[in-house]
Design an enzyme around this catalytic site. Structure first.
Site, PDB file in Angstrom:
ATOM      1  CG  ASP A   1      24.238  -5.564  14.930  1.00  0.00           C
ATOM      2  OD1 ASP A   1      24.761  -5.072  15.946  1.00  0.00           O
ATOM      3  OD2 ASP A   1      24.129  -6.793  14.754  1.00  0.00           O
TER       4      ASP A   1
ATOM      5  CD  GLU B   1      25.758  -8.771  19.943  1.00  0.00           C
ATOM      6  OE1 GLU B   1      25.904  -9.814  20.615  1.00  0.00           O
ATOM      7  OE2 GLU B   1      24.639  -8.295  19.664  1.00  0.00           O
ATOM      8  CD  GLU B   2      21.435  -8.490  18.263  1.00  0.00           C
ATOM      9  OE1 GLU B   2      21.352  -9.689  18.594  1.00  0.00           O
ATOM     10  OE2 GLU B   2      21.190  -7.563  19.051  1.00  0.00           O
TER      11      GLU B   2
ATOM     12  CG  HIS C   1      16.752  -9.786  21.275  1.00  0.00           C
ATOM     13  ND1 HIS C   1      17.274 -10.747  20.443  1.00  0.00           N
ATOM     14  CD2 HIS C   1      17.815  -8.997  21.608  1.00  0.00           C
ATOM     15  CE1 HIS C   1      18.582 -10.553  20.290  1.00  0.00           C
ATOM     16  NE2 HIS C   1      18.924  -9.490  20.997  1.00  0.00           N
TER      17      HIS C   1
END
Length: 432
Positions: free
Chosen positions: A102, A160-161, A390
């Protein structure tokens, strides 16, 4: 003779590689280079077309197609958009190889020619390198199937995030519908290390995480007459400050704990005391005992402080919870020579665990299955237009990351699931 040389090469990495910083090309690297351009193109495709957590429909479809081309038995829509590929190659250990897929809600500012085409979404954490490298080492391992035996399970994980992906796949029967693992391996690109560096941790590598939501209730009124109110703003403020002593006065300083409040919302105007204030925080721990103790103390303090102010009992919720990621000691130690073999001993780092979290920790099922999770450096030498994971300018040295990931995972399977012929050759070479 060729088999003997190959076995000797695998068994004595430090003799071959330890003398020089410039690593000679290995047989795995040479094999990968034949398809490297295709894997790199696949990476760029994923980078240009990121999808948010739980919505990885096109990414999942493409990954399923790529695995099917390799002769892998593929199951789609596991736990949502998850993809599971199974490749059986005789009797032997079952190795799970996991990659998340993702993207993040970030507008890319890397300036790369292959930057995201999707407004407000990018692969700012490098999951595109994870899934592209998975196809790379899947192909390499299948090409080398005479050198290992067992079962490979390729896990292409969504979300996952948000911390939901692994849990959803497990709830959908990941451990019931597919061969159970003898080992579970995962890799992650890191913007905190230069490209060519591999880092690992023995034991606790990433923290357990719990989100905290607390609603402090009061009695609103005019800001000029606070004595006629029960002020939830003051109550929430006191709690945020005082709760830090829960760490320093309740937990052994040798046990890692982080308690942070990142959001506080309440009220509408300067001179109005509201009826309610909502705060949000995050709790990071390693041990189960410390985690449970902190949750209990947070709840006790919030309720006691509200009672002392004459306020109603607050609403307290812990959610988005993930266990700590614990790297199996013996398995991780078996991986270290592989890291050194691939990038050179001088480029391997043993790091302390960090307080970030990853849902990879769920695959261990409370240490029932040996897992290990390591990091591949991706930062360029010139960091003037680079941000770490990020960040909107996160653009790792993907060619180096992909090649490193493919070789490490390939060597790991050869180490963990050797073929009978390689065992026999090893025994003969040792006897001689």
């Amino acid at each position: 003779m060729k088999i003997f040389i190959l076995t000797l090469f695998l068994l004595t990495p430090l003799i071959v590689f330890g003398a020089s910083k410039t690593q000679p090309k290995s047989f795995i690297e040479k094999k990968y280079q034949k398809t490297a351009s295709k894997i790199e193109a696949l990476y760029r495709h994923f980078h240009q077309n990121p999808e948010l957590s739980g919505k990885e429909f096109k990414t999942a479809k493409r990954m399923a197609e790529e695995l099917k081309k390799l002769g892998v038995e593929v199951t789609e829509k596991v736990g949502g958009t998850g993809v599971v590929g199974v490749y059986k190659n005789g009797k032997g250990p079952t190795v799970w190889l996991r990659a998340d897929m993702d993207g993040l809600p970030v507008q890319e500012e890397s300036g790369k020619s292959y930057a995201s085409k999707v407004k407000g979404v990018m692969h700012a954490c490098g999951h595109d390198t994870h899934i592209a490298s998975l196809i790379g080492y899947a192909k390499t391992l299948i090409d080398l199937k005479k050198d290992w035996q067992g079962t490979l399970v390729f896990i292409v994980q969504p979300a996952e995030e948000t911390g939901a992906g692994a849990e959803n796949m497990i709830a959908d029967g990941l451990y019931k519908k597919f061969p159970k693992p003898d080992y579970v391996l995962g890799l992650h690109v890191s913007g905190n290390h230069d490209a060519g560096i591999v880092s690992y941790t023995k034991g606790f590598a990433l923290a357990a995480v719990d989100s905290i939501d607390i609603d402090f209730k009061g009695l609103g009124g005019h800001g000029a007459a606070p004595s006629s109110t029960i002020d939830p703003v003051v109550l929430a403020s006191k709690f945020i400050v005082n709760s830090q002593t829960l760490v320093s006065r309740n937990i052994d300083p040798r046990d890692p704990v982080v308690l942070t409040y990142g959001s506080i919302h309440g009220g509408t105007k300067h001179n109005i005391i509201p009826n309610e204030v909502h705060i949000q925080g995050t709790l990071r721990t390693y041990s189960k005992e410390v985690r449970e103790k902190m949750q209990t103390r947070i709840r006790q303090m919030a309720e006691a402080m509200a009672m002392a102010e004459g306020a109603p009992k607050p609403t307290i919720k812990f959610g988005e919870s993930l266990p700590a990621t614990f790297n199996h000691i013996e398995l991780t130690e078996r991986m270290v020579p592989i890291f050194e073999q691939v990038v050179g001993k001088q480029n391997v780092r043993e790091d302390r665990g960090i307080m970030g979290a990853e849902d990879f920790g769920l695959y261990g099922r409370d240490n029932k299955y040996p897992t290990t999770f390591f990091f591949i450096g991706g930062a360029p030498k010139d960091k003037s237009n680079f941000g770490a994971n990020h960040n909107s300018k996160f653009a790792p040295e993907y060619k180096k990351v992909l090649a490193t990931g493919v070789e490490i995972m390939t060597r790991a399977v050869l180490e963990l699931a050797p073929s009978d012929s390689s065992k026999n050759v090893t025994a003969k070479s040792e006897a001689s």
